[in-house]
Write a protein that holds these residues in place. Structure first.
Motif, PDB file in Angstrom:
ATOM      1  N   SER A  24       0.821  -1.206   0.000  1.00 52.32           N
ATOM      2  CA  SER A  24       0.000   0.000   0.000  1.00 52.32           C
ATOM      3  C   SER A  24       0.859   1.261   0.000  1.00 52.32           C
ATOM      4  O   SER A  24       0.564   2.236  -0.699  1.00 52.32           O
ATOM      5  CB  SER A  24      -0.931  -0.008   1.218  1.00 52.32           C
ATOM      6  OG  SER A  24      -1.677   1.176   1.302  1.00 52.32           O
ATOM      7  N   ARG A  25       1.923   1.236   0.767  1.00 50.36           N
ATOM      8  CA  ARG A  25       2.784   2.412   0.898  1.00 50.36           C
ATOM      9  C   ARG A  25       3.470   2.770  -0.422  1.00 50.36           C
ATOM     10  O   ARG A  25       3.682   3.959  -0.722  1.00 50.36           O
ATOM     11  CB  ARG A  25       3.834   2.151   1.980  1.00 50.36           C
ATOM     12  CG  ARG A  25       4.639   3.371   2.400  1.00 50.36           C
ATOM     13  CD  ARG A  25       5.606   3.025   3.513  1.00 50.36           C
ATOM     14  NE  ARG A  25       4.922   2.384   4.631  1.00 50.36           N
ATOM     15  CZ  ARG A  25       5.213   1.185   5.087  1.00 50.36           C
ATOM     16  NH1 ARG A  25       6.158   0.454   4.518  1.00 50.36           N
ATOM     17  NH2 ARG A  25       4.547   0.672   6.100  1.00 50.36           N
ATOM     18  N   HIS A  26       3.804   1.770  -1.216  1.00 54.79           N
ATOM     19  CA  HIS A  26       4.575   2.014  -2.438  1.00 54.79           C
ATOM     20  C   HIS A  26       3.736   1.943  -3.719  1.00 54.79           C
ATOM     21  O   HIS A  26       4.255   2.241  -4.797  1.00 54.79           O
ATOM     22  CB  HIS A  26       5.726   1.022  -2.521  1.00 54.79           C
ATOM     23  CG  HIS A  26       6.736   1.182  -1.421  1.00 54.79           C
ATOM     24  ND1 HIS A  26       7.642   2.221  -1.397  1.00 54.79           N
ATOM     25  CD2 HIS A  26       6.962   0.453  -0.294  1.00 54.79           C
ATOM     26  CE1 HIS A  26       8.393   2.124  -0.307  1.00 54.79           C
ATOM     27  NE2 HIS A  26       8.005   1.061   0.376  1.00 54.79           N
ATOM     28  N   ALA A  27       2.479   1.574  -3.616  1.00 54.50           N
ATOM     29  CA  ALA A  27       1.621   1.496  -4.797  1.00 54.50           C
ATOM     30  C   ALA A  27       1.194   2.884  -5.250  1.00 54.50           C
ATOM     31  O   ALA A  27       1.205   3.848  -4.473  1.00 54.50           O
ATOM     32  CB  ALA A  27       0.390   0.648  -4.494  1.00 54.50           C
ATOM     33  N   GLU A  55      -1.338   5.852  -6.148  1.00 55.98           N
ATOM     34  CA  GLU A  55      -2.524   6.253  -5.395  1.00 55.98           C
ATOM     35  C   GLU A  55      -3.809   5.745  -6.037  1.00 55.98           C
ATOM     36  O   GLU A  55      -4.800   5.489  -5.346  1.00 55.98           O
ATOM     37  CB  GLU A  55      -2.566   7.776  -5.259  1.00 55.98           C
ATOM     38  CG  GLU A  55      -3.540   8.263  -4.213  1.00 55.98           C
ATOM     39  CD  GLU A  55      -3.328   9.713  -3.847  1.00 55.98           C
ATOM     40  OE1 GLU A  55      -4.162  10.548  -4.244  1.00 55.98           O
ATOM     41  OE2 GLU A  55      -2.320  10.020  -3.185  1.00 55.98           O
ATOM     42  N   ASP A  56      -3.806   5.589  -7.362  1.00 55.32           N
ATOM     43  CA  ASP A  56      -5.003   5.094  -8.046  1.00 55.32           C
ATOM     44  C   ASP A  56      -4.856   3.643  -8.495  1.00 55.32           C
ATOM     45  O   ASP A  56      -5.549   3.183  -9.403  1.00 55.32           O
ATOM     46  CB  ASP A  56      -5.344   5.972  -9.244  1.00 55.32           C
ATOM     47  CG  ASP A  56      -4.272   5.911 -10.332  1.00 55.32           C
ATOM     48  OD1 ASP A  56      -3.146   5.435 -10.053  1.00 55.32           O
ATOM     49  OD2 ASP A  56      -4.563   6.331 -11.470  1.00 55.32           O
ATOM     50  N   ALA A  57      -3.947   2.922  -7.832  1.00 56.58           N
ATOM     51  CA  ALA A  57      -3.741   1.514  -8.185  1.00 56.58           C
ATOM     52  C   ALA A  57      -5.020   0.711  -7.965  1.00 56.58           C
ATOM     53  O   ALA A  57      -5.766   0.941  -7.009  1.00 56.58           O
ATOM     54  CB  ALA A  57      -2.604   0.920  -7.357  1.00 56.58           C
ATOM     55  N   ILE A  58      -5.269  -0.229  -8.870  1.00 58.21           N
ATOM     56  CA  ILE A  58      -6.414  -1.135  -8.742  1.00 58.21           C
ATOM     57  C   ILE A  58      -5.920  -2.412  -8.063  1.00 58.21           C
ATOM     58  O   ILE A  58      -4.923  -3.003  -8.483  1.00 58.21           O
ATOM     59  CB  ILE A  58      -7.018  -1.452 -10.113  1.00 58.21           C
ATOM     60  CG1 ILE A  58      -7.556  -0.167 -10.767  1.00 58.21           C
ATOM     61  CG2 ILE A  58      -8.138  -2.488  -9.987  1.00 58.21           C
ATOM     62  CD1 ILE A  58      -7.987  -0.357 -12.204  1.00 58.21           C
ATOM     63  N   GLN A  67      -8.238  -4.698   5.271  1.00 58.25           N
ATOM     64  CA  GLN A  67      -7.929  -3.998   6.509  1.00 58.25           C
ATOM     65  C   GLN A  67      -6.710  -3.083   6.400  1.00 58.25           C
ATOM     66  O   GLN A  67      -6.706  -1.980   6.952  1.00 58.25           O
ATOM     67  CB  GLN A  67      -7.677  -5.026   7.627  1.00 58.25           C
ATOM     68  CG  GLN A  67      -8.907  -5.806   8.038  1.00 58.25           C
ATOM     69  CD  GLN A  67      -8.570  -6.915   9.020  1.00 58.25           C
ATOM     70  OE1 GLN A  67      -7.437  -7.410   9.076  1.00 58.25           O
ATOM     71  NE2 GLN A  67      -9.561  -7.326   9.805  1.00 58.25           N
ATOM     72  N   PHE A  68      -5.667  -3.536   5.696  1.00 59.04           N
ATOM     73  CA  PHE A  68      -4.369  -2.854   5.781  1.00 59.04           C
ATOM     74  C   PHE A  68      -3.923  -2.157   4.503  1.00 59.04           C
ATOM     75  O   PHE A  68      -2.884  -1.509   4.495  1.00 59.04           O
ATOM     76  CB  PHE A  68      -3.298  -3.851   6.226  1.00 59.04           C
ATOM     77  CG  PHE A  68      -3.463  -4.315   7.652  1.00 59.04           C
ATOM     78  CD1 PHE A  68      -2.991  -3.549   8.701  1.00 59.04           C
ATOM     79  CD2 PHE A  68      -4.134  -5.498   7.942  1.00 59.04           C
ATOM     80  CE1 PHE A  68      -3.150  -3.959  10.017  1.00 59.04           C
ATOM     81  CE2 PHE A  68      -4.311  -5.917   9.247  1.00 59.04           C
ATOM     82  CZ  PHE A  68      -3.813  -5.143  10.292  1.00 59.04           C
ATOM     83  N   PHE A  69      -4.677  -2.270   3.420  1.00 56.92           N
ATOM     84  CA  PHE A  69      -4.345  -1.520   2.209  1.00 56.92           C
ATOM     85  C   PHE A  69      -5.177  -0.241   2.219  1.00 56.92           C
ATOM     86  O   PHE A  69      -6.396  -0.278   2.347  1.00 56.92           O
ATOM     87  CB  PHE A  69      -4.648  -2.342   0.952  1.00 56.92           C
ATOM     88  CG  PHE A  69      -3.928  -1.844  -0.278  1.00 56.92           C
ATOM     89  CD1 PHE A  69      -2.782  -2.479  -0.741  1.00 56.92           C
ATOM     90  CD2 PHE A  69      -4.390  -0.727  -0.968  1.00 56.92           C
ATOM     91  CE1 PHE A  69      -2.112  -2.019  -1.868  1.00 56.92           C
ATOM     92  CE2 PHE A  69      -3.728  -0.259  -2.089  1.00 56.92           C
ATOM     93  CZ  PHE A  69      -2.586  -0.902  -2.547  1.00 56.92           C
ATOM     94  N   ASP A  70      -4.505   0.891   2.082  1.00 62.02           N
ATOM     95  CA  ASP A  70      -5.195   2.185   2.106  1.00 62.02           C
ATOM     96  C   ASP A  70      -5.651   2.559   0.696  1.00 62.02           C
ATOM     97  O   ASP A  70      -4.827   2.657  -0.219  1.00 62.02           O
ATOM     98  CB  ASP A  70      -4.274   3.280   2.649  1.00 62.02           C
ATOM     99  CG  ASP A  70      -3.933   3.072   4.111  1.00 62.02           C
ATOM    100  OD1 ASP A  70      -4.813   2.595   4.851  1.00 62.02           O
ATOM    101  OD2 ASP A  70      -2.795   3.376   4.508  1.00 62.02           O
ATOM    102  N   PHE A  71      -6.944   2.779   0.547  1.00 62.12           N
ATOM    103  CA  PHE A  71      -7.516   3.148  -0.749  1.00 62.12           C
ATOM    104  C   PHE A  71      -7.879   4.630  -0.746  1.00 62.12           C
ATOM    105  O   PHE A  71      -8.467   5.132   0.209  1.00 62.12           O
ATOM    106  CB  PHE A  71      -8.752   2.299  -1.053  1.00 62.12           C
ATOM    107  CG  PHE A  71      -8.440   0.845  -1.256  1.00 62.12           C
ATOM    108  CD1 PHE A  71      -8.124   0.364  -2.507  1.00 62.12           C
ATOM    109  CD2 PHE A  71      -8.455  -0.035  -0.186  1.00 62.12           C
ATOM    110  CE1 PHE A  71      -7.827  -0.979  -2.707  1.00 62.12           C
ATOM    111  CE2 PHE A  71      -8.157  -1.380  -0.364  1.00 62.12           C
ATOM    112  CZ  PHE A  71      -7.842  -1.843  -1.639  1.00 62.12           C
TER     113      PHE A  71
END
Length: 252
Positions: A51-54, A56-59, A73-77
């Protein structure tokens, strides 16, 4: 009429804001947590790092099982319509092909398939499709060498009567991907996770990363079978001392 519509929208927005404040209060009261000092590779840490390195608009597409819950729970969308899941349908094998479809629909977006080692084996033959059409999807395998959610249920609710959950016979996923000409590697140490993820997401090429995570890690909260949401288990149950151990203790 327009005034009533406007008043209705205003009231709905107030109720929504109140509900969001309640959710934030619950988050502060019951924050998601895991052992961040563990020497093993924790699946939650892997997903946090992704999540930290993806972008911001990653699917993000997920399969079915524990990794599905951890990703939620732990991936920020940050962007709507960036989460693909079969949800309660429990369609094992969904995650990888869904990611391929999303990548073809949005060729300029970053697409990450977060899958388990069980579900991935349902559709791993589509590595051939990725290679043939050069689909730059990123495949992150949360590999705990088991059907993790089934193992968790058997451990917690069925007195550790394990049955048909062992996946130690699975192939070497990195070598399998490489046989199709897809760059791949495996991560087995916590210290290697951050650098591996940065490299994994750094290009526009199809990649596979096999994360060997803590086999004993469980998902919480969880609703027991036959129970209501109000009866969910929010943390690991205390370890019960076996009767034989108690008898030995009293004998002393």
């Amino acid at each position: 009429m327009r005034r009533k519509i406007r008043q209705g929208r205003q009231a709905a927005n107030e109720y929504r804001q109140e509900w969001l404040r309640q959710i934030e209060a619950w988050r502060e009261e019951h924050p998601l947590a895991y052992d961040k000092c563990a020497r093993t590779v924790k699946p939650q840490y892997v997903i946090e790092t992704l999540s930290r390195h993806a972008d911001e608009d990653a699917i993000v597409s997920v399969d079915v099982g524990q990794h599905q819950m951890w990703a939620a729970q732990f991936f920020d969308f940050y962007t709507p319509r960036t989460w693909l899941s079969s949800s309660g349908l429990g369609a094992m094998g969904y995650g990888f092909p869904a990611a391929m479809g999303a990548q073809l629909a949005f060729p300029n977006r970053q697409v990450i398939a977060i899958v388990g080692d069980g579900g991935f084996q349902m559709t791993l033959n589509d590595l051939a499709t990725v290679a043939q059409y050069h689909i730059p999807v990123k495949i992150a395998i949360i590999n705990n060498h088991a059907l993790g959610m089934v193992r968790q249920w058997q451990e917690i609710f069925f007195e550790k009567r394990y049955c048909d959950i062992d996946l130690n016979f699975a192939p070497d996923f990195a070598k399998l991907a490489e046989s199709y000409g897809i760059r791949a590697s495996r991560v087995e140490h916590r210290a290697d996770v951050a650098d591996a993820v940065r490299d994994f997401l750094s290009d526009r090429e199809p990649r596979l990363m096999d994360f060997h995570v803590d086999r004993a890690e469980n998902v919480y909260p969880i609703v027991p079978p036959g129970a209501s949401v109000s009866e969910m288990v929010v943390e690991p149950p205390p370890v019960l001392v076996e009767e034989e151990s108690l008898d030995d203790l009293w004998a002393v």
